[in-house]
Scaffold this active site. Sequence first.
Site, short mmCIF file in Angstrom:
data_model
loop_
_atom_site.label_atom_id
_atom_site.label_comp_id
_atom_site.label_asym_id
_atom_site.label_seq_id
_atom_site.Cartn_x
_atom_site.Cartn_y
_atom_site.Cartn_z
N HIS A 94 96.86 -3.53 -80.62
CA HIS A 94 95.90 -4.52 -80.14
C HIS A 94 95.61 -5.59 -81.19
CE1 HIS A 94 93.01 -1.57 -82.03
NE2 HIS A 94 92.42 -2.68 -82.41
N ASP A 125 99.13 2.70 -79.77
CA ASP A 125 98.39 1.64 -80.45
C ASP A 125 98.92 1.39 -81.87
OD1 ASP A 125 96.58 -0.35 -80.75
OD2 ASP A 125 94.82 0.94 -80.89
N SER A 208 88.25 -2.91 -88.83
CA SER A 208 88.99 -1.86 -89.52
C SER A 208 90.22 -1.42 -88.76
CB SER A 208 88.09 -0.66 -89.75
OG SER A 208 87.70 -0.12 -88.50
#
Length: 498
Positions: A94, A125, A208
Amino acid sequence: MEDSNSREIVESEMESMDLRSQESTDQVELESELPPEKEVITDDWRDAINKVVPAVVVLQTTACRSFDTELPSSGSATGFVVDKNRGIILTNRHVVKPGPVVARAIFVNNEEIPVYPIYRDPVHDFGFFRYDPSAIQFHKYEEIPLAPEAASVGLEIRVIGNDSCEKVSILAGTLARLDRNAPTYRRDGYNDFNTFYMQAASGTKRGSSGSPVIDKQGRAVALNAGGSVSSSSAFYLHLERVVRALAFLQKSKDACKNKWEAVSIPRGTLQVTFLHKGFDETRRLGLPNETEQMVRQASAPGETGMLVVDSVVPCGPADRQLESGDVLVRVNGEVTTQFLKLEALLDDSVGKKIELQIERGGTSLTVNIVVQDLHSITPDCFLEVSGAVIHCLSYQQARNFCFQCGLVYVSDPGYMLSRAGIPRHAIIKKFANDEISQLEDVISVLSKLCRGDRVPLEYISYKDRHRRKVCITCADVQRDIACTVFFWLRRFKISEEL
């Protein structure tokens, strides 16, 4: 295992640590009296952090277009160097984005370099950026090794990254779980699935994403991905499939010598979402006791459950063969209870037929399904006209909306379509009375229109899938060759980033 029906609202994040003021002289003297093993632990972390921090970068990204699960946006996240010589940075999918993206990496000494996406996984991811290693002139750093095998419950870890947009934030935690089902982010956006996640109470927040989760030896044991907004729980991605993808990228770069080429990383799919359920739950689904005992004996010690079908994408390879609630027992004759083993079998069997043994309501069934190429249902091009972005429906959104893959999907209605009242996420079925089944059909219709032509457009929405809606669209295009060329240049823009 957790309840499969539970949904969590989570956000992409990275954690931060408050800088502590200098200790007083008395405190320093007391610390020096600590047992030797305590001092050794502190020194171990200091060495690991000093080695890791130079390889961690702040990623500033700008998504230029609405595409697939993402809207146009800009923000900052984290990445880290996993191959210094070839110039490869690992981060989250993402962050890399599924569509066009402009990005820069900022090292700890404030040197900035442009980075370019080379791979984003269609499901999990993680993704990679590339950069020119020779562009780093003054900074000394080493790559961070990946060690997925080092992850274990009770392992003390540190998460280093751009938490809350504070560069070089460091958060501590202890791995509490390795077998958490993938977190749910958004109903109409990106979600990871068919994998386990790790969990620790490190309290990571926005910025983060893509941070390395390191152990005392300075190795990355996981990739920070998300966290709960209502607690300090943070979720980390396992690295086994990351290591595999990185090996393909490195091999491709070595083969191409001086330039990067598009890399083919085999990825297979049945277009099925599985969840890991405990044995008590599988018994309620009709799993016979003798099958459970066989699975326990054939599985690794400590196995707690089995894989259960959660959903099947319509018109996919497994449609009408697998159903929600089916309990997976064997794949090609091998007892399969873990996501990693199942995914390895699928990735190695693209285009081939595999045999699945399942239990459905106490009845044992065997089905044969051809494994589909996951990249073939992942859009890598789009059509842009009058601000509207249109492309094929991705596997991610097909799974979210329970539509078949490949339908013509409105990622952004832009000026022309929004003026006609067509919403985002619409599926175009007819345009100017022509049936629309693929993106080329839309281009064909548009190329025949003149500016100002008013034509009907028929569409459906995932919120009201059983009723087709019709609106009148005013064509904001010019009927000439240049217009058609413009459409096709947009189709190939994403591939050109490589």
